[in-house]
Write an enzyme that holds these catalytic residues in place. Structure first.
Site, PDB file in Angstrom:
ATOM      1  N   LEU A 119       0.860  -1.179   0.000  1.00  0.00           N
ATOM      2  CA  LEU A 119       0.000   0.000   0.000  1.00  0.00           C
ATOM      3  C   LEU A 119       0.895   1.226   0.000  1.00  0.00           C
ATOM      4  O   LEU A 119       2.005   1.202   0.541  1.00  0.00           O
ATOM      5  CB  LEU A 119      -0.899   0.026   1.249  1.00  0.00           C
ATOM      6  CG  LEU A 119      -1.985  -1.044   1.380  1.00  0.00           C
ATOM      7  CD1 LEU A 119      -2.750  -0.842   2.686  1.00  0.00           C
ATOM      8  CD2 LEU A 119      -2.939  -1.023   0.192  1.00  0.00           C
ATOM      9  N   ASP A 120       0.412   2.316  -0.596  1.00  0.00           N
ATOM     10  CA  ASP A 120       1.159   3.570  -0.569  1.00  0.00           C
ATOM     11  C   ASP A 120       1.406   4.024   0.860  1.00  0.00           C
ATOM     12  O   ASP A 120       0.656   3.677   1.782  1.00  0.00           O
ATOM     13  CB  ASP A 120       0.379   4.677  -1.291  1.00  0.00           C
ATOM     14  CG  ASP A 120       0.252   4.440  -2.780  1.00  0.00           C
ATOM     15  OD1 ASP A 120       1.020   3.628  -3.319  1.00  0.00           O
ATOM     16  OD2 ASP A 120      -0.631   5.064  -3.403  1.00  0.00           O
ATOM     17  N   LEU A 121       2.432   4.824   1.032  1.00  0.00           N
ATOM     18  CA  LEU A 121       2.771   5.387   2.345  1.00  0.00           C
ATOM     19  C   LEU A 121       1.561   5.982   3.051  1.00  0.00           C
ATOM     20  O   LEU A 121       1.316   5.724   4.231  1.00  0.00           O
ATOM     21  CB  LEU A 121       3.844   6.470   2.159  1.00  0.00           C
ATOM     22  CG  LEU A 121       4.102   7.408   3.346  1.00  0.00           C
ATOM     23  CD1 LEU A 121       4.833   6.675   4.459  1.00  0.00           C
ATOM     24  CD2 LEU A 121       4.888   8.634   2.903  1.00  0.00           C
TER      25      LEU A 121
ATOM     26  N   ARG B  30      -6.102   6.893  -6.866  1.00  0.00           N
ATOM     27  CA  ARG B  30      -5.879   8.336  -6.735  1.00  0.00           C
ATOM     28  C   ARG B  30      -5.981   9.033  -8.096  1.00  0.00           C
ATOM     29  O   ARG B  30      -6.608  10.098  -8.219  1.00  0.00           O
ATOM     30  CB  ARG B  30      -4.510   8.573  -6.092  1.00  0.00           C
ATOM     31  CG  ARG B  30      -4.418   7.947  -4.712  1.00  0.00           C
ATOM     32  CD  ARG B  30      -3.001   7.771  -4.215  1.00  0.00           C
ATOM     33  NE  ARG B  30      -2.430   9.028  -3.756  1.00  0.00           N
ATOM     34  CZ  ARG B  30      -1.301   9.113  -3.067  1.00  0.00           C
ATOM     35  NH1 ARG B  30      -0.624   8.023  -2.756  1.00  0.00           N
ATOM     36  NH2 ARG B  30      -0.840  10.296  -2.690  1.00  0.00           N
TER      37      ARG B  30
END
Length: 235
Positions: free
Chosen positions: A64-66, A165
């Site tokens: 997962l993204d930060l 996103r």
């Protein structure tokens, strides 16, 4: 923005373990913690590093993204790693996200089918590109209309980098708190990226049994979203 970024990952709880057996461990990742370590020494702390400290044979299966929170699964044996990576590669895994986006959508549900590629020179940003992009498909459904925003369920079919996103940006409804893609008013309208991997469904790598793991999030109530003034959401 990269010059001002200071990595300060949350430490409480250190690990939020949702499920564990001899083959897998499933964790709820907080926003602000890397899934795997960065190259610089100051980026060494990560969800994977914390898992490895407790489960020495753990293997990374997906990321997962930060800034994204939610469910992450790790393999604890090599055969489990191979099987889970196969499930992700073949799109056998079912992923469900929650997101709060700016504005109100004109349709209650639909899909976004727009190919994505890296935005050359602006890595790790991605962009829509019909010529060179890889296929990316996201289904969405409005769960609740807030005063000047919407709570959505997002079901990605593919797993491209930054897919949700960029797809929401392309739809004209960027995710609140998105430091890469949201205009300033939408970025500052939330204390973090309001994107959460709410559930993950896999086949157990040994038994083949269908397992679904869920993790709650308080990013709506915690951020005081319903009380934010309308001018904050003007894109």
């Amino acid at each position: 923005m990269a010059n001002t970024f200071i990595y300060s990952p949350p430490t409480e709880p250190w690990l939020d373990i949702l499920y564990q057996d001899k083959d897998i461990v499933v964790v709820n990742k907080p926003s602000g913690l890397l899934t795997n370590p960065g190259r610089a020494p100051e980026l060494a702390d990560s969800l994977f590093s914390r898992i490895k400290a407790q489960f020495t044979l753990a293997q990374l299966v997906h990321r997962l993204d930060l800034s994204t929170s939610g469910v992450v699964v790790f393999a604890l044996r090599r055969k489990a790693e191979r099987e889970l990576k196969h499930q992700f590669a073949e799109r056998l895994v079912k992923k469900r996200y929650l997101a709060v986006v700016a504005g109100h959508l004109t349709t209650e549900q639909g899909h976004i089918d727009l190919p994505l590629t890296v935005d050359g020179g602006n890595e790790p940003r991605q962009k829509v590109c019909e010529q060179t992009g890889k296929a990316a498909l996201t289904h969405y459904r409005v769960l609740k209309q807030l005063q000047h925003a919407s709570l959505l369920e997002l079901l990605p079919v593919t797993g491209r980098s930054h897919q949700l996103r960029v797809h929401m940006l392309a739809l004209g409804h960027p995710i609140l708190g998105d430091a890469f893609y949201a205009p300033a008013p939408v970025l500052t309208a939330a204390p973090r990226l309001l994107l959460h991997a709410a559930s993950l469904q896999i086949q157990h790598p040994y038994s083949g049994k269908t397992l679904e793991f869920s993790a709650g999030t308080d990013f709506i109530s915690a951020s005081g979203l319903l009380n934010w003034p309308a001018e904050q959401f003007n894109c």
